[in-house]
Design a protein around this motif. Structure first.
Motif, PDB file in Angstrom:
ATOM      1  N   HIS A 141       0.782  -1.267  -0.101  1.00  0.00           N
ATOM      2  CA  HIS A 141      -0.014  -0.194   0.084  1.00  0.00           C
ATOM      3  C   HIS A 141       1.001   1.312  -0.083  1.00  0.00           C
ATOM      4  N   ALA A 142       2.086   1.156  -0.347  1.00  0.00           N
ATOM      5  CA  ALA A 142       3.085   2.046  -0.565  1.00  0.00           C
ATOM      6  C   ALA A 142       2.600   3.384  -1.212  1.00  0.00           C
ATOM      7  N   GLY A 143       1.742   3.197  -2.285  1.00  0.00           N
ATOM      8  CA  GLY A 143       1.378   4.417  -3.114  1.00  0.00           C
ATOM      9  C   GLY A 143      -0.012   5.058  -2.751  1.00  0.00           C
ATOM     10  N   LYS A 144      -0.540   4.346  -1.638  1.00  0.00           N
ATOM     11  CA  LYS A 144      -2.098   4.840  -1.103  1.00  0.00           C
ATOM     12  C   LYS A 144      -1.732   6.067  -0.163  1.00  0.00           C
ATOM     13  N   PRO A 145      -2.662   7.340  -0.525  1.00  0.00           N
ATOM     14  CA  PRO A 145      -2.332   8.450   0.374  1.00  0.00           C
ATOM     15  C   PRO A 145      -2.917   8.093   1.790  1.00  0.00           C
ATOM     16  N   VAL A 146      -2.251   8.853   2.837  1.00  0.00           N
ATOM     17  CA  VAL A 146      -2.439   8.818   3.976  1.00  0.00           C
ATOM     18  C   VAL A 146      -3.901   8.669   4.105  1.00  0.00           C
ATOM     19  N   GLY A 147      -4.504   9.696   3.698  1.00  0.00           N
ATOM     20  CA  GLY A 147      -6.001   9.860   3.981  1.00  0.00           C
ATOM     21  C   GLY A 147      -6.888   8.773   3.460  1.00  0.00           C
ATOM     22  N   ALA A 148      -6.504   8.055   2.472  1.00  0.00           N
ATOM     23  CA  ALA A 148      -7.054   6.952   2.038  1.00  0.00           C
ATOM     24  C   ALA A 148      -6.920   5.489   2.860  1.00  0.00           C
ATOM     25  N   VAL A 149      -5.840   5.772   3.372  1.00  0.00           N
ATOM     26  CA  VAL A 149      -5.469   4.625   4.607  1.00  0.00           C
ATOM     27  C   VAL A 149      -6.455   4.841   5.660  1.00  0.00           C
ATOM     28  N   ALA A 150      -6.332   5.987   6.159  1.00  0.00           N
ATOM     29  CA  ALA A 150      -7.045   6.538   7.223  1.00  0.00           C
ATOM     30  C   ALA A 150      -8.792   6.208   7.283  1.00  0.00           C
ATOM     31  N   ALA A 151      -9.324   6.552   6.036  1.00  0.00           N
ATOM     32  CA  ALA A 151     -10.695   6.386   5.636  1.00  0.00           C
ATOM     33  C   ALA A 151     -11.100   4.912   5.527  1.00  0.00           C
ATOM     34  N   ARG A 152     -10.044   4.131   5.022  1.00  0.00           N
ATOM     35  CA  ARG A 152     -10.421   2.712   4.954  1.00  0.00           C
ATOM     36  C   ARG A 152     -10.680   2.016   6.542  1.00  0.00           C
ATOM     37  N   TRP A 153      -9.929   2.607   7.469  1.00  0.00           N
ATOM     38  CA  TRP A 153     -10.114   2.079   8.811  1.00  0.00           C
ATOM     39  C   TRP A 153     -10.967   3.021   9.555  1.00  0.00           C
ATOM     40  N   GLY A 154     -11.779   3.785   8.902  1.00  0.00           N
ATOM     41  CA  GLY A 154     -12.909   4.371   9.662  1.00  0.00           C
ATOM     42  C   GLY A 154     -12.745   5.942  10.164  1.00  0.00           C
ATOM     43  N   PHE A 155     -11.419   6.612   9.766  1.00  0.00           N
ATOM     44  CA  PHE A 155     -11.268   7.594  10.217  1.00  0.00           C
ATOM     45  C   PHE A 155     -11.552   8.665   8.872  1.00  0.00           C
ATOM     46  N   LEU A 156     -12.740   9.249   9.060  1.00  0.00           N
ATOM     47  CA  LEU A 156     -13.121  10.152   7.727  1.00  0.00           C
ATOM     48  C   LEU A 156     -12.342  11.510   7.898  1.00  0.00           C
ATOM     49  N   ASP A 157     -11.988  12.226   9.014  1.00  0.00           N
ATOM     50  CA  ASP A 157     -11.363  13.342   9.376  1.00  0.00           C
ATOM     51  C   ASP A 157      -9.967  13.029   9.142  1.00  0.00           C
ATOM     52  N   ALA A 158      -9.312  13.514   8.397  1.00  0.00           N
ATOM     53  CA  ALA A 158      -7.736  13.497   8.290  1.00  0.00           C
ATOM     54  C   ALA A 158      -7.014  14.359   9.276  1.00  0.00           C
TER      55      ALA A 158
END
Length: 318
Positions: free
Chosen positions: A279-296
């Protein structure tokens, strides 16, 4: 909450005991403080090889005859609770906890809890692999795992043999385990340990109390729905046909809360994914959203509070 990240301790360490007193110091530094004794102080020999992989310590222990005790006085000084999983590699060891005894021969596995008194005794030279991790690193309730303390899991066949072989491979490759690959393998190891413990309890389900079965079911449900930002005590209780009060009581018995458990599991998931090379190319915000954090911004603050570094710095290995 998850323990703070300690990047400096990721390096491979190898230590040889100069004296038995030095051995006591090395053991306390690598694990938890223990009362140790031997019948041959002058002839004692001991060596540790260790590496920290994320929140998990992997330590190869080689030592001549001695015994160690985790006493109530030492437990009273503890700030965090850990599980330790022993894989016997050479010689034999006797593990005693909760009035149970496990005689471990090469290939055998056993788990125990640093928050309860235990004894480990070695009559002759022995070598073992010890995997130590915080209790909340497993998805299983702590009391559930405690029912398997000092239970010998034979390493010759079955699932325990597979898990034992995986841990043996970790021990034989400590020098190359680091960075994202090391973190990913640590997560895999803990998943395997959870699977093994599930299987061991399934052999004798009558040993599990209904409340423990419910606790396991609830945690599995939470893990499967961590990406849902609407996950809440109310939705979890409804899915299990219990009241929210009953749900809170289930977690209270384990010394935590529903919200704390959800947050810690989401943070651990995001932390693993940020270091995962897949997942090296996935933005931090996208990783956060995948784990239920919608507010970066909220995710960044929560992550830093839990681990001491920002999500971006953690990804870079800073």
């Amino acid at each position: 909450m998850p323990a703070a990240v300690q990047p400096a301790s990721q390096n491979l360490k190898s230590s040889v005991a100069l004296t038995f007193d030095h051995w006591k110091h090395l053991v306390a530094e690598s694990f938890v403080p223990l009362a140790a004794r031997t019948g041959d102080v002058d002839g004692f020999r001991g060596q540790l090889r260790s590496r920290v992989l994320d929140r998990m310590s992997v330590v190869e222990v080689t030592a001549t005859s001695h015994e160690v005790h985790r006493t109530p006085a030492l437990i009273a000084q503890a700030s965090e609770r850990y599980f330790k999983l022993n894989l016997q590699l050479e010689g034999t060891g006797l593990l005693i906890q909760d009035n149970r005894e496990a005689l471990l021969r090469p290939g055998d596995l056993a788990i125990y809890d640093t928050n309860r008194p235990y004894t480990l005794a070695f009559e002759e030279e022995a070598r073992m692999m010890v995997v130590m991790f915080p209790c909340d690193a497993l998805s299983l309730p702590t009391d559930y795992v405690g029912q398997l303390a000092a239970v010998r899991m034979a390493g010759s066949t079955g699932l325990s043999g597979i898990v034992g072989q995986f841990i043996r491979q970790l021990s034989e490759n400590l020098d190359v385990l680091s960075g994202p690959s090391g973190s990913r393998l640590a997560a895999n190891a803990l998943d395997l340990v959870s699977t093994l413990l599930h299987a061991e309890m399934d052999i004798a389900p009558d040993r599990m109390k209904p409340q423990a079965l419910l606790a396991v079911s609830v945690r599995e449900y939470i893990e499967a729905n961590l990406s849902d930002p609407q996950l809440s005590p109310a939705s979890i209780a409804a899915a299990h046909f219990i009241s929210t009060r009953h749900l809170h009581n289930v977690f209270h018995e384990s010394g935590t809360t529903v919200a704390t458990w959800i947050r810690s599991q989401r943070l651990d998931g995001a932390r693993r994914e940020l270091r995962d090379p897949l997942h090296a190319g996935k933005p931090v915000g996208a990783v956060a959203a995948r784990w239920g954090f919608l507010d970066a911004a909220h995710f960044s603050r929560t992550f830093r509070d839990a681990f001491g570094v920002s999500p971006s710095d953690w990804r870079r290995g800073a």
